[in-house]
Design a protein around this motif. Sequence first.
Motif, PDB file in Angstrom:
ATOM      1  N   PHE A 129      57.571 111.807  81.519  1.00  0.00           N
ATOM      2  CA  PHE A 129      57.758 112.848  80.480  1.00  0.00           C
ATOM      3  C   PHE A 129      57.617 112.413  79.024  1.00  0.00           C
ATOM      4  O   PHE A 129      58.205 111.236  79.111  1.00  0.00           O
ATOM      5  CB  PHE A 129      59.073 113.467  80.814  1.00  0.00           C
ATOM      6  N   VAL A 178      59.289 114.168  72.576  1.00  0.00           N
ATOM      7  CA  VAL A 178      58.607 114.510  71.472  1.00  0.00           C
ATOM      8  C   VAL A 178      59.637 115.535  70.530  1.00  0.00           C
ATOM      9  O   VAL A 178      60.103 116.442  71.218  1.00  0.00           O
ATOM     10  CB  VAL A 178      57.330 115.017  71.538  1.00  0.00           C
ATOM     11  N   SER A 209      60.905 118.608  69.005  1.00  0.00           N
ATOM     12  CA  SER A 209      60.113 119.797  68.845  1.00  0.00           C
ATOM     13  C   SER A 209      60.781 120.640  67.691  1.00  0.00           C
ATOM     14  O   SER A 209      61.965 120.502  67.429  1.00  0.00           O
ATOM     15  CB  SER A 209      60.433 120.651  70.135  1.00  0.00           C
ATOM     16  N   GLU A 246      44.231 123.481  72.876  1.00  0.00           N
ATOM     17  CA  GLU A 246      45.250 122.861  73.583  1.00  0.00           C
ATOM     18  C   GLU A 246      46.670 123.510  73.153  1.00  0.00           C
ATOM     19  O   GLU A 246      46.809 123.208  71.835  1.00  0.00           O
ATOM     20  CB  GLU A 246      44.949 121.487  73.663  1.00  0.00           C
ATOM     21  N   PRO A 280      49.547 119.259  72.506  1.00  0.00           N
ATOM     22  CA  PRO A 280      48.904 118.086  73.016  1.00  0.00           C
ATOM     23  C   PRO A 280      49.875 116.793  72.832  1.00  0.00           C
ATOM     24  O   PRO A 280      49.379 115.770  73.445  1.00  0.00           O
ATOM     25  CB  PRO A 280      47.648 117.959  72.218  1.00  0.00           C
ATOM     26  N   ARG A 305      47.100 112.547  74.595  1.00  0.00           N
ATOM     27  CA  ARG A 305      46.544 111.759  75.554  1.00  0.00           C
ATOM     28  C   ARG A 305      45.613 112.466  76.574  1.00  0.00           C
ATOM     29  O   ARG A 305      44.456 111.781  76.921  1.00  0.00           O
ATOM     30  CB  ARG A 305      47.450 111.042  76.707  1.00  0.00           C
ATOM     31  N   TYR A 331      47.959 123.630  68.909  1.00  0.00           N
ATOM     32  CA  TYR A 331      49.406 124.450  68.798  1.00  0.00           C
ATOM     33  C   TYR A 331      50.344 123.549  69.101  1.00  0.00           C
ATOM     34  O   TYR A 331      50.533 123.266  70.294  1.00  0.00           O
ATOM     35  CB  TYR A 331      49.621 125.656  69.224  1.00  0.00           C
ATOM     36  N   GLU A 332      50.993 122.721  68.314  1.00  0.00           N
ATOM     37  CA  GLU A 332      51.921 121.474  68.403  1.00  0.00           C
ATOM     38  C   GLU A 332      53.008 121.740  67.722  1.00  0.00           C
ATOM     39  O   GLU A 332      52.803 121.775  66.245  1.00  0.00           O
ATOM     40  CB  GLU A 332      50.988 120.170  68.340  1.00  0.00           C
ATOM     41  N   ALA A 364      55.388 119.468  67.154  1.00  0.00           N
ATOM     42  CA  ALA A 364      55.941 118.215  66.641  1.00  0.00           C
ATOM     43  C   ALA A 364      55.119 117.785  65.541  1.00  0.00           C
ATOM     44  O   ALA A 364      53.907 117.401  65.667  1.00  0.00           O
ATOM     45  CB  ALA A 364      56.026 116.970  67.623  1.00  0.00           C
ATOM     46  N   THR A 413      52.549 127.130  64.767  1.00  0.00           N
ATOM     47  CA  THR A 413      53.105 127.762  65.924  1.00  0.00           C
ATOM     48  C   THR A 413      54.357 128.433  65.621  1.00  0.00           C
ATOM     49  O   THR A 413      55.249 128.200  64.631  1.00  0.00           O
ATOM     50  CB  THR A 413      53.691 126.489  66.922  1.00  0.00           C
ATOM     51  N   CYS A 422      55.472 131.425  70.347  1.00  0.00           N
ATOM     52  CA  CYS A 422      54.784 131.268  71.396  1.00  0.00           C
ATOM     53  C   CYS A 422      53.108 131.853  71.172  1.00  0.00           C
ATOM     54  O   CYS A 422      53.037 132.586  72.202  1.00  0.00           O
ATOM     55  CB  CYS A 422      55.247 131.512  72.784  1.00  0.00           C
TER      56      CYS A 422
HETATM   57  C1  LIG Z   1      56.077 116.755  77.676  1.00  0.00           C
HETATM   58  S1  LIG Z   1      55.243 117.191  76.066  1.00  0.00           S
HETATM   59  C2  LIG Z   1      53.658 116.764  76.606  1.00  0.00           C
HETATM   60  C3  LIG Z   1      52.524 116.283  75.590  1.00  0.00           C
HETATM   61  C4  LIG Z   1      51.038 116.026  76.132  1.00  0.00           C
HETATM   62  N1  LIG Z   1      50.447 117.406  76.410  1.00  0.00           N
HETATM   63  C5  LIG Z   1      51.169 114.990  77.009  1.00  0.00           C
HETATM   64  O1  LIG Z   1      51.063 115.423  78.363  1.00  0.00           O
HETATM   65  O2  LIG Z   1      51.334 113.809  76.814  1.00  0.00           O
HETATM   66  C6  LIG Z   1      55.467 118.671  75.500  1.00  0.00           C
HETATM   67  C7  LIG Z   1      54.574 118.714  74.267  1.00  0.00           C
HETATM   68  O3  LIG Z   1      54.650 120.375  73.876  1.00  0.00           O
HETATM   69  C8  LIG Z   1      55.049 120.512  72.725  1.00  0.00           C
HETATM   70  N2  LIG Z   1      55.789 121.801  72.382  1.00  0.00           N
HETATM   71  C9  LIG Z   1      56.928 122.123  72.595  1.00  0.00           C
HETATM   72  N3  LIG Z   1      57.290 123.451  72.225  1.00  0.00           N
HETATM   73  C10 LIG Z   1      56.147 124.018  72.150  1.00  0.00           C
HETATM   74  C11 LIG Z   1      55.646 125.075  71.680  1.00  0.00           C
HETATM   75  N4  LIG Z   1      56.609 126.282  71.674  1.00  0.00           N
HETATM   76  N5  LIG Z   1      54.518 125.293  71.055  1.00  0.00           N
HETATM   77  C12 LIG Z   1      53.645 124.496  71.115  1.00  0.00           C
HETATM   78  N6  LIG Z   1      53.711 123.150  71.652  1.00  0.00           N
HETATM   79  C13 LIG Z   1      55.280 122.802  72.041  1.00  0.00           C
HETATM   80  C14 LIG Z   1      56.044 119.289  72.155  1.00  0.00           C
HETATM   81  O4  LIG Z   1      56.159 118.873  70.985  1.00  0.00           O
HETATM   82  C15 LIG Z   1      55.239 118.100  73.119  1.00  0.00           C
HETATM   83  O5  LIG Z   1      54.336 117.528  72.179  1.00  0.00           O
END
Ligand SMILES: C[S@@+](CC[C@H](N)C(=O)[O-])C[C@H]1O[C@@H](n2cnc3c(N)ncnc32)[C@H](O)[C@@H]1O
Length: 251
Positions: free
Chosen positions: A19, A22, A24, A88, A91, A95, A112-113, A115, A133, A136
């Motif tokens: 995990f 990051v 949020s 995506e 993201p 990665r 849509y991120e 962070a 964002t 959702c």
């Molecule tokens: C566990 S990380 C996974 C990051 C990436 N996909 C990876 O696998 O390396 C979860 C990601 O979702 C983002 N995130 C959390 N809540 C979100 C939301 N409501 N909308 C968009 N992104 C979100 C976080 O900021 C984080 O970058």
Amino acid sequence: MATAALKSGLKRLLGRTGFDIVRSTNSRGGVDDFLPFEATVRAARSAGLSVGDYIDEVMNGTPGATQATIDELRALGVFAADPRTVLEIGPGSGRYLEKTLQECSPDRYEIYETAAPWAGYLVDTFEVIARPTAECSLAPTPDGSVDLVQAHKVFNTVTFLSASRYFLEMARVTRPGGRIVFDVMTETCLDPATMRAWAAQGGAGHDSYPAAMPRRACVDLFATLDCALEASFPARMGFASTEVLVFAKAA
Ligand SMILES: C[S@@+](CC[C@H](N)C(=O)[O-])C[C@H]1O[C@@H](n2cnc3c(N)ncnc32)[C@H](O)[C@@H]1O
């Protein structure tokens, strides 16, 4: 001091589970700890690795985990469909995004991120388009406009409601004939030994992580949205796994 120790312990624990931590900006994002942007980019550079490979190999101790998912998607023909528009959600470090762009050359890649530092980094590095964002929603993206919609290691970190809202939006923005790819921690990932391992090693101040989602609920929901399950396969997440679901929207 105690808080710093707890945070660093948590970071190590979550790193082992695959995990990424990051910050949020959405307090309902489930986990709002921090994978320091600048330090991570610097460390990856000095290791001579891309940020994604550095996270897989060094931070998470799961070398090749991201590539394995990409390889499965390639074998399923997801990239051979030549997606011109990719979207995506979450993201993070990019990665999956980086490896997706090694497989196909979309004209538009929307993210849509929540962070902000990572979103800015992805815009600068990969020339993707960051969308705002909120709740959702994928509102800035028109109906039926995206060939490939994906999210990786996101829906096991957010609440049930957030995931459900994003699912509806993912189906809305996908064009007829397009694909939807995401992973969730379904019942196939939760045999008794794994549940025991999570109970023993998970948590640490983040009761919402990891979040489970019934497989059947996903498949049935997407079926009502004209999206049929095409394939599924496991994706490594430290000592455990998530299940990647691949849907095709009816043409
Ligand atoms: C566990 S990380 C996974 C990051 C990436 N996909 C990876 O696998 O390396 C979860 C990601 O979702 C983002 N995130 C959390 N809540 C979100 C939301 N409501 N909308 C968009 N992104 C979100 C976080 O900021 C984080 O970058």
